[in-house]
Design a protein around this motif. Structure first.
Motif, PDB file in Angstrom:
ATOM      1  N   THR A   1      -6.343   4.004  -3.080  1.00 46.14           N
ATOM      2  CA  THR A   1      -7.206   4.956  -2.365  1.00 46.14           C
ATOM      3  C   THR A   1      -6.387   6.058  -1.706  1.00 46.14           C
ATOM      4  O   THR A   1      -6.681   7.256  -1.879  1.00 46.14           O
ATOM      5  N   LEU A   2      -5.359   5.666  -0.951  1.00 46.98           N
ATOM      6  CA  LEU A   2      -4.537   6.656  -0.265  1.00 46.98           C
ATOM      7  C   LEU A   2      -3.765   7.526  -1.257  1.00 46.98           C
ATOM      8  O   LEU A   2      -3.659   8.746  -1.077  1.00 46.98           O
ATOM      9  N   GLY A   3      -3.210   6.900  -2.296  1.00 45.57           N
ATOM     10  CA  GLY A   3      -2.459   7.661  -3.286  1.00 45.57           C
ATOM     11  C   GLY A   3      -3.322   8.662  -4.026  1.00 45.57           C
ATOM     12  O   GLY A   3      -2.900   9.796  -4.282  1.00 45.57           O
ATOM     13  N   SER A   4      -4.537   8.277  -4.377  1.00 50.67           N
ATOM     14  CA  SER A   4      -5.442   9.190  -5.078  1.00 50.67           C
ATOM     15  C   SER A   4      -5.839  10.361  -4.184  1.00 50.67           C
ATOM     16  O   SER A   4      -5.852  11.523  -4.624  1.00 50.67           O
TER      17      SER A   4
ATOM     18  N   ALA B   1       0.832  -1.208   0.000  1.00 51.52           N
ATOM     19  CA  ALA B   1       0.000   0.000   0.000  1.00 51.52           C
ATOM     20  C   ALA B   1       0.866   1.258   0.000  1.00 51.52           C
ATOM     21  O   ALA B   1       0.599   2.211  -0.745  1.00 51.52           O
TER      22      ALA B   1
ATOM     23  N   THR C   1       1.641   9.149  -6.074  1.00 50.27           N
ATOM     24  CA  THR C   1       1.869  10.542  -5.691  1.00 50.27           C
ATOM     25  C   THR C   1       2.988  11.166  -6.518  1.00 50.27           C
ATOM     26  O   THR C   1       2.859  12.293  -7.011  1.00 50.27           O
TER      27      THR C   1
ATOM     28  N   GLY D   1      -3.542   1.213  -1.340  1.00 50.61           N
ATOM     29  CA  GLY D   1      -2.570   2.116  -1.951  1.00 50.61           C
ATOM     30  C   GLY D   1      -3.198   3.055  -2.962  1.00 50.61           C
ATOM     31  O   GLY D   1      -2.891   4.254  -2.980  1.00 50.61           O
TER      32      GLY D   1
ATOM     33  N   LEU E   1      -4.168  11.502  -1.558  1.00 49.07           N
ATOM     34  CA  LEU E   1      -2.995  12.330  -1.305  1.00 49.07           C
ATOM     35  C   LEU E   1      -2.658  13.196  -2.513  1.00 49.07           C
ATOM     36  O   LEU E   1      -2.337  14.386  -2.366  1.00 49.07           O
ATOM     37  N   SER E   2      -2.730  12.625  -3.709  1.00 49.08           N
ATOM     38  CA  SER E   2      -2.443  13.401  -4.919  1.00 49.08           C
ATOM     39  C   SER E   2      -3.468  14.501  -5.123  1.00 49.08           C
ATOM     40  O   SER E   2      -3.131  15.605  -5.581  1.00 49.08           O
TER      41      SER E   2
ATOM     42  N   THR F   1       1.054   3.994  -2.971  1.00 47.77           N
ATOM     43  CA  THR F   1       0.758   5.392  -2.637  1.00 47.77           C
ATOM     44  C   THR F   1       1.887   6.309  -3.085  1.00 47.77           C
ATOM     45  O   THR F   1       1.652   7.363  -3.686  1.00 47.77           O
TER      46      THR F   1
END
Length: 414
Positions: A336-339, A35, A43, A334, A341-342, A39
């Protein structure tokens, strides 16, 4: 309800029992590592997309997507007709004539510059300079008033501000009793712009198109700048317009003048994707370790299943299910969190700067002072696919080892 045996047993192995808590811990670590890797990769790709988009917007805010010019540096013949033909093309969103020449500017200090004569009423159709004026307006560039608009850094290097006078010398020599001398003309600074690109802020000056033509002793614009609906379609549109305009015109596109720059950015993005993919590969190693320990722990179960008639392929499927499931869950978290955060990265960076009183991209050093981010779904899909393939490959060897288990040897000491 129908449920394949391999899927049923594979999912059952993912549930933690008292004697394999450590294996479950390694599974959790594998999910977290995958994940985090996904992420980070999403990012970084989004930030690079943001910088690419920001640079592309700033550069194409000053130059045109395509240019119609005369041959051998001459003025464009019958330029009104050329504009009509260009605007008749469905892909052309705007057209504006211009006069462009190199000149020498002198005030408190001196500097060379690219002087572009424009029509302030038509210029917003093909550029965004009017949106980046920090002082004055483009409308001040009226014929006969001899006003000039300078880039911010160019104005600073000349040591001038609004209302000051700048002497322009153009390489159009005239004969006098003292010999050949260049043409000189005094201009009044009527505006200052800042595009955030040194190439333009330190080298570009704008004047009225009629004033530029008169000063350079030409009878019309030296070119026509075009803005298209899709800048990546510039070459096909340029080729189509060249066929309609004839051989007395020359067509150029932004790809011809800045292709190497944007190709370098694209290559850098690809290299960064390959390098950061190695992080995912490192995270997948945890998945291999987890599956190898699981195979060792389930030797007796594998032997019993083999004696009950399970084939080696079926045994492989059982362990591949668990490995793929761990990778799938890690990819889900990963992505979900990456999207997220970006999507919120610029706001997060600003909050960090305000909270800790620090500056990541100082305006005194960098032309882009804010961290841009642009999330593209094709990059997200690419990262997810690569991670899934790595996870799938990571399951092959442990699953193959499980399928090679000999029932008699595994059950000997049970």
């Amino acid at each position: 309800m129908f449920r394949p045996l391999e899927l049923f047993i594979g999912l059952r192995y993912t549930r933690a029992k008292r004697r394999n808590q450590f294996i479950s811990f390694i599974s959790t670590v594998s999910i977290v590592c995958i994940a985090i890797s996904v992420t980070a990769l999403i990012t970084v790709m989004s930030v690079m997309n943001g910088f690419d988009n920001e640079l592309r917007t700033r550069i194409l805010g000053a130059i045109s997507h395509a240019t119609v010019s005369g041959l051998a540096g001459e003025s464009v013949q019958d330029w009104q007709r050329a504009i009509q033909i260009a605007e008749a093309n469905p892909h052309v969103r705007g057209a504006a004539p211009y006069v462009e020449a190199q000149a020498f500017l002198q005030a408190r200090r001196s500097s060379g510059a690219l002087v572009r004569g424009i029509d302030p009423a038509q210029e917003p159709k093909v550029s965004d300079i009017d949106k980046h004026m920090i002082d004055g307006k483009l409308d001040a560039l009226q014929p006969g008033k001899w006003n000039i608009v300078l880039g911010r850094e160019l104005a600073m290097s000349l040591g001038v501000a609004m209302g000051d006078h700048v002497t322009m010398a153009v390489p159009e020599f005239r004969a006098t009793p003292m010999g050949s001398v260049p043409r000189l003309r005094s201009f009044t600074v009527a505006g200052i712009f800042e595009l955030g690109m040194q190439e333009f802020d330190s080298n570009l000056a704008l004047v009225s198109m009629q004033d530029a033509a008169r000063l350079n002793s030409i009878d019309g614009p030296t070119g026509i700048r075009l803005r298209l609906d899709d800048m990546f379609n510039a070459r096909p549109v340029a080729k189509e317009l060249a066929n309609h305009l004839g051989q007395v015109y020359r067509m150029d596109t932004w790809m011809d003048s800045h292709a190497n720059f944007f190709s370098a950015i694209s290559m850098e993005k690809k290299v960064m994707f390959i390098i950061l993919s190695l992080i995912i590969l490192v995270a997948v190693i945890n998945l291999i370790s987890m599956l190898m320990m699981l195979v060792t722990d389930k030797q007796a179960d594998i032997a019993i299943l083999r004696t009950l008639g399970s084939t080696p392929r079926s045994i492989m499927g059982m362990f591949m299910v668990q490995g793929v499931l761990v990778g799938f869950v890690g990819i889900g978290f990963g992505v979900t969190l990456g999207s997220l955060l970006s999507w919120r990265l610029p706001q997060i960076v600003k909050w960090i700067e305000r909270t800790f009183h620090t500056t990541f991209l100082s305006p005194d050093v960098y032309y882009i002072s804010e961290l841009p981010s642009k999330l593209q779904m094709d990059d997200v899909a690419k990262v997810a696919l690569v991670t899934f393939l790595f996870s799938l490959l990571a399951t092959l060897y442990p699953a193959w080892r499980a399928s090679r288990t000999q029932p008699a040897q595994a059950l000997r000491y049970e």
